[in-house]
Motif scaffolding. Structure first.
Motif, PDB file in Angstrom:
ATOM      1  N   ALA A   1       0.861  -1.175   0.000  1.00  0.00           N
ATOM      2  CA  ALA A   1       0.000   0.000   0.000  1.00  0.00           C
ATOM      3  C   ALA A   1       0.900   1.229   0.000  1.00  0.00           C
ATOM      4  CB  ALA A   1      -0.892  -0.028   1.241  1.00  0.00           C
ATOM      5  N   PRO A   2       0.330   2.409  -0.124  1.00  0.00           N
ATOM      6  CA  PRO A   2       1.167   3.614  -0.105  1.00  0.00           C
ATOM      7  C   PRO A   2       2.044   3.744   1.143  1.00  0.00           C
ATOM      8  CG  PRO A   2      -1.028   4.157  -0.864  1.00  0.00           C
ATOM      9  CD  PRO A   2      -1.066   2.721  -0.395  1.00  0.00           C
ATOM     10  N   GLU A   3       1.542   3.263   2.274  1.00  0.00           N
ATOM     11  CA  GLU A   3       2.360   3.295   3.492  1.00  0.00           C
ATOM     12  C   GLU A   3       3.303   2.102   3.485  1.00  0.00           C
ATOM     13  OE1 GLU A   3       2.460   5.729   5.809  1.00  0.00           O
ATOM     14  OE2 GLU A   3       1.093   6.756   4.447  1.00  0.00           O
ATOM     15  N   PRO A   4       4.589   2.317   3.809  1.00  0.00           N
ATOM     16  CA  PRO A   4       5.525   1.190   3.818  1.00  0.00           C
ATOM     17  C   PRO A   4       5.133   0.146   4.855  1.00  0.00           C
ATOM     18  CG  PRO A   4       6.603   3.235   4.512  1.00  0.00           C
ATOM     19  CD  PRO A   4       5.194   3.576   4.176  1.00  0.00           C
ATOM     20  N   PRO A   5       5.394  -1.140   4.544  1.00  0.00           N
ATOM     21  CA  PRO A   5       4.954  -2.223   5.423  1.00  0.00           C
ATOM     22  C   PRO A   5       5.849  -2.449   6.639  1.00  0.00           C
ATOM     23  CG  PRO A   5       6.072  -3.129   3.543  1.00  0.00           C
ATOM     24  CD  PRO A   5       5.981  -1.644   3.321  1.00  0.00           C
ATOM     25  N   VAL A   6       7.012  -1.849   6.656  1.00  0.00           N
ATOM     26  CA  VAL A   6       7.974  -2.069   7.728  1.00  0.00           C
ATOM     27  C   VAL A   6       8.275  -0.736   8.399  1.00  0.00           C
ATOM     28  CG1 VAL A   6      10.286  -2.917   8.272  1.00  0.00           C
ATOM     29  CG2 VAL A   6       8.984  -3.992   6.433  1.00  0.00           C
ATOM     30  N   GLU A   7       8.130  -0.692   9.721  1.00  0.00           N
ATOM     31  CA  GLU A   7       8.423   0.531  10.455  1.00  0.00           C
ATOM     32  C   GLU A   7       9.890   0.911  10.248  1.00  0.00           C
ATOM     33  OE1 GLU A   7       8.368   2.167  15.012  1.00  0.00           O
ATOM     34  OE2 GLU A   7       6.985   0.562  14.457  1.00  0.00           O
ATOM     35  N   GLY A   8      10.158   2.194  10.046  1.00  0.00           N
ATOM     36  CA  GLY A   8      11.518   2.668   9.829  1.00  0.00           C
ATOM     37  C   GLY A   8      11.965   2.534   8.384  1.00  0.00           C
ATOM     38  N   SER A   9      10.998   2.400   7.475  1.00  0.00           N
ATOM     39  CA  SER A   9      11.339   2.296   6.056  1.00  0.00           C
ATOM     40  C   SER A   9      10.426   3.215   5.252  1.00  0.00           C
ATOM     41  CB  SER A   9      11.184   0.850   5.576  1.00  0.00           C
ATOM     42  OG  SER A   9       9.826   0.472   5.580  1.00  0.00           O
ATOM     43  N   ASP A  10      10.754   3.358   3.986  1.00  0.00           N
ATOM     44  CA  ASP A  10       9.935   4.141   3.071  1.00  0.00           C
ATOM     45  C   ASP A  10      10.103   3.530   1.683  1.00  0.00           C
ATOM     46  OD1 ASP A  10       8.182   6.078   2.237  1.00  0.00           O
ATOM     47  OD2 ASP A  10       9.491   7.766   2.670  1.00  0.00           O
ATOM     48  N   TRP A  11       9.205   3.855   0.790  1.00  0.00           N
ATOM     49  CA  TRP A  11       9.294   3.340  -0.576  1.00  0.00           C
ATOM     50  C   TRP A  11      10.264   4.172  -1.392  1.00  0.00           C
ATOM     51  CZ3 TRP A  11       7.586  -1.284  -1.302  1.00  0.00           C
ATOM     52  CH2 TRP A  11       6.446  -1.748  -0.646  1.00  0.00           C
ATOM     53  N   LEU A  12      11.230   3.534  -2.043  1.00  0.00           N
ATOM     54  CA  LEU A  12      12.046   4.180  -3.066  1.00  0.00           C
ATOM     55  C   LEU A  12      11.254   4.159  -4.369  1.00  0.00           C
ATOM     56  CD1 LEU A  12      14.813   5.369  -3.921  1.00  0.00           C
ATOM     57  CD2 LEU A  12      15.482   3.040  -4.538  1.00  0.00           C
TER      58      LEU A  12
END
Length: 135
Positions: free
Chosen positions: A91-102
């Motif tokens: 989804a638009p929100e990254p699935p792992v805390e402390g990460s973001d989508w490149l």
């Protein structure tokens, strides 16, 4: 990581469970090699890169690959994590805390082909080695 379809803080997670056969695994590599591989994949004849995560510290990148990839993954310097059928929440929100989508879902292929990724990571490692030997 919150499993898809689980309840958190009294509300239902906005990411529904993945459809059968659409789960994924995650190949994690050092950021420098991963960024080179993304460039290689995007310069290829076919734009064949799926969603890519990066950690907030900038140390690693994670490539979304088809479920089952972890069973045969053996590329030195990388790991492939099984999702055990849970699937990642793409989804638009990254699935792992402390990460973001490149490269976020929807702006990329559903997943990166493991054979194509393997070749790109090998090429990236050779480029990095060549660049470092010129210093």
């Amino acid at each position: 990581m919150v499993e898809a379809g689980t309840q958190t803080s009294g509300s239902v997670d906005p990411c529904p469970p993945p459809a059968p056969g659409t789960g994924c695994d995650l190949v994690t590599v050092p950021a420098r090699q991963g960024l080179e591989a993304v460039d290689i994949l995007r310069r290829g004849a076919v734009d064949a890169v799926g969603p890519v995560l990066h950690d907030d510290g900038g140390d690693t990148l994670g490539f979304v690959v088809p479920a089952g990839t972890a069973a045969g993954w053996d590329v030195p310097g990388s790991t492939c994590t099984r999702t055990n059928g849970r699937g990642l929440c793409l989804a638009p929100e990254p699935p792992v805390e402390g990460s973001d989508w490149l490269l976020p879902p929807g702006e990329a292929d559903p997943a990166t082909d493991p054979a194509v990724l393997r070749r790109a990571l090998d090429e990236a490692a050779r480029l990095i080695e060549a660049a470092d030997s010129c210093r």
